[in-house]
Design an enzyme around this catalytic site. Structure first.
Site, mmCIF file in Angstrom:
data_model
loop_
_atom_site.group_PDB
_atom_site.id
_atom_site.type_symbol
_atom_site.label_atom_id
_atom_site.label_comp_id
_atom_site.label_asym_id
_atom_site.label_seq_id
_atom_site.Cartn_x
_atom_site.Cartn_y
_atom_site.Cartn_z
ATOM 1 N N CYS A 58 6.829 -11.431 -11.801
ATOM 2 C CA CYS A 58 5.913 -10.877 -10.811
ATOM 3 C C CYS A 58 5.776 -9.363 -10.938
ATOM 4 O O CYS A 58 4.741 -8.797 -10.576
ATOM 5 C CB CYS A 58 6.397 -11.199 -9.401
ATOM 6 N N LYS A 133 8.321 -10.244 -1.096
ATOM 7 C CA LYS A 133 8.774 -9.320 -0.049
ATOM 8 C C LYS A 133 8.358 -7.889 -0.333
ATOM 9 O O LYS A 133 8.485 -7.013 0.530
ATOM 10 C CB LYS A 133 10.294 -9.404 0.118
ATOM 11 N N SER A 480 8.920 -21.539 1.464
ATOM 12 C CA SER A 480 8.128 -20.881 0.436
ATOM 13 C C SER A 480 6.657 -21.118 0.710
ATOM 14 O O SER A 480 6.270 -22.133 1.306
ATOM 15 C CB SER A 480 8.503 -21.448 -0.932
#
Length: 567
Positions: A58, A133, A480
């Protein structure tokens, strides 16, 4: 008219304190070594918060995006300073004790960005996030600092391919359950494992990263379509460069996050999240971001808005399409224009472009006629929100159900209870969980976990075992963005705080009804009182370090699981 400011603006409100005057010669001496020239000491200084690391796909490309954002600042008569903050990978830590640190990392990211920007006298901020996050962490810091700021999303991953079909990380989690059910071979599991993550970018469905990127754009804190670009693309590079230029415009005009992050802007973010069928984590994160911005946002706002906002995007995990398909047809802008034209968005809200939502969308073309990624209002996937706030004896302070309509609206079943995610996963894979069960996973809340782990491994195992239509799962933990099925999370009060979920026993009847927004334990009141009188809080799982500090400070999930609400 956009909400432009006409007052005279001190563009160097913070950096001047650090570098101006003869007494700041030592400060300037150090800054020269990291790239400052004489002229730079007269320019606004913009921090570029990079979440780059090789911890996760990511974020592995964000170092290059940070350089582009810095170029945008420097070309607009500012001085950029790139600095780093942390990330953790939800996908890698999922199903392990390491996942306890995931939600905690949101607070660490916010604290670290606030710390660096506050200490170094940055006049503005660009933050670039990838994994889940990162985004709310960056936004909490921006709200606290209240200096001109722009958020940039690192972009979505492209899907992998298995047997001619697109696959992603959720495919791998569900393949584990299918393998345990002997529906796929060792070789097939290995092939899915090795093909699901073909390059950089955040997980490729409408999971938490893409949800939060979209919500932040709808909030007005990102440039248009920042949320709907592939990670490795010319568009994403241009987005970063543009963010650097945009923050300089905000500095010149004195436009602050507090001018953008209003109650109406948060309502826009909620509406867009619902239309996309987004992650339930958005509830936690939007509550936390609003808390940092001093905006009163509560669970019941999600219900109020959800009664009018439909689910329109047919995106994974519950739908057919990946995020790259949404990017291909035009991304978020046409959807926002649809919502605006239906009267579901506040068009007058200011954004980081310096223009209003309505002005940003004025010339946006509609989606192509031949696409079915985003439905028309006349044919929604669900006419109201898929995120349902439930109350009842099991959740007197609220819980969040994610129900797209495919799962039905109610479930009544027999409890099978676990005090940890690991015990539950083992029972599912060993076929101890049967049709008709309501799986209860407790002591996984913000304090009890500590850290409120995501229950992706159990929910994916349920799907892989073919039980998705036959069981429900409730927890004081969270889910999730890739979770689907009949699931209820964020149950408050959590078990560690003595919530009723702490005394549920195997065989108890649990009733979940999204129609009446209720979740109840069907046990006589006298028996409930007897059980609660005998309950004792367990010893905290973390005695020292960041998890212990987090558990001591964190509020309930119904308040966003924040660590600074009462300080």
């Amino acid at each position: 008219m956009s909400g432009s400011k006409t007052k005279e603006v001190n563009q160097r409100k913070y950096s001047s304190i650090v570098v101006d005057g003869f007494e700041r010669a030592p400060n300037r001496s150090m800054l020269r070594t990291v790239g400052f020239k004489d002229d730079d000491f007269n320019k606004p200084v913009v921090g570029i918060a990079s979440t780059w690391s090789m911890v996760t796909p990511c974020n592995m490309h964000i170092d290059k995006l940070a350089i582009e954002a810095g170029r945008g600042v420097d070309s607009s008569d500012g001085k950029s300073v790139i600095f780093s903050t942390i990330t953790v990978s939800d996908g890698i830590s999922m199903g392990t004790m390491g996942m306890r640190y995931s939600l905690v990392s949101r607070e660490v990211i916010a604290d670290s960005i606030e710390t660096v920007a506050g200490a170094e006298g940055f006049d503005g901020l660009v933050a670039i996030g990838g994994c889940d996050k990162n985004m709310p962490g960056c936004m909490i810091a921006m709200a606290r600092l209240n200096r001109p700021s722009v958020f940039v999303y690192g972009g979505t991953i492209m899907p992998g391919t298995f047997c001619g079909n697109p696959v992603d990380i959720i495919s791998v989690f569900e393949a584990v359950g299918a393998h345990a059910n002997k529906e796929i071979t060792d070789d097939e599991l290995k092939e899915i494992e090795t093909s699901a993550i073909p390059g950089p970018g955040s997980c490729g469905g409408m999971y938490t990263a893409n949800t939060m990127a979209s919500a932040i754009e709808a909030l007005g804190m990102s440039l248009s379509n920042s949320s709907a670009q592939v990670a490795i693309s010319p568009e994403k590079n241009a987005d970063c460069y543009g963010a650097g230029a945009a923050v300089m415009n905000l500095i010149r005009r004195g436009i602050l996050p507090s001018d953008i992050m209003t109650k109406e802007a948060f309502e826009n973010a909620i509406t867009v999240t619902i239309a996309l069928g987004g992650s339930t984590n958005s509830v936690l994160h939007l509550l936390a971001m609003a808390n940092a911005a001093g905006v009163e946002l509560v669970l019941d706002d999600f219900t109020r808005i959800g009664e009018k906002a439909p689910v329109l995007a047919d995106l994974k995990p519950s739908g057919k399409y990946m995020m790259n398909e949404f990017c291909r047809i035009g991304g978020l802008k046409p959807l926002m224009k649809m919502l605006l034209e239906e009267g579901l968005l506040h068009g007058g809200c200011l954004t980081v472009t310096g223009k209003t939502v309505e002005e940003n969308l004025r010339d946006v073309e509609p989606y192509p006629q031949d696409q079915d990624v985003v439905r028309k209002f006349s044919d929604p996937i669900k006419p109201e929100s898929h995120m349902v706030v439930l109350y009842g004896s099991l959740a007197t302070e609220g819980a969040i159900a994610k129900l797209t309509g495919q799962e039905g609206l109610s479930f009544k079943g027999e409890a099978i209870v676990f005090d940890s995610e690991e015990d539950c996963l083992e029972a599912i894979l060993n076929a101890e969980v049967k049709a008709g069960h309501v799986i209860v996973i407790r002591y996984e809340g913000p304090k009890g976990g500590p850290g409120m782990r995501e229950m992706l491994s159990p929910t994916s195992a349920v799907m892989g075992k073919g039980l998705g239509d036959d069981v429900a799962l409730i927890t004081d933990g969270r889910f999730s963005g890739g979770t689907h099925g009949f699931v209820v999370g964020h149950i408050t009060p959590e078990a560690f705080d003595g919530g009723l979920i702490a005394v549920v026993e195997n065989g108890d009847t649990i009733m979940i009804d999204a129609g009446t927004r209720q979740i109840n334990l069907e046990v006589p009141e006298g028996e409930i009182k007897r059980r609660l009188s005998g309950w004792r809080r367990p010893r905290p799982k973390a005695q020292r370090g960041v998890l212990a500090k987090y558990a001591k400070l964190v509020t309930s999930a119904s308040e966003g699981a924040v660590t600074d609400k009462y300080l």
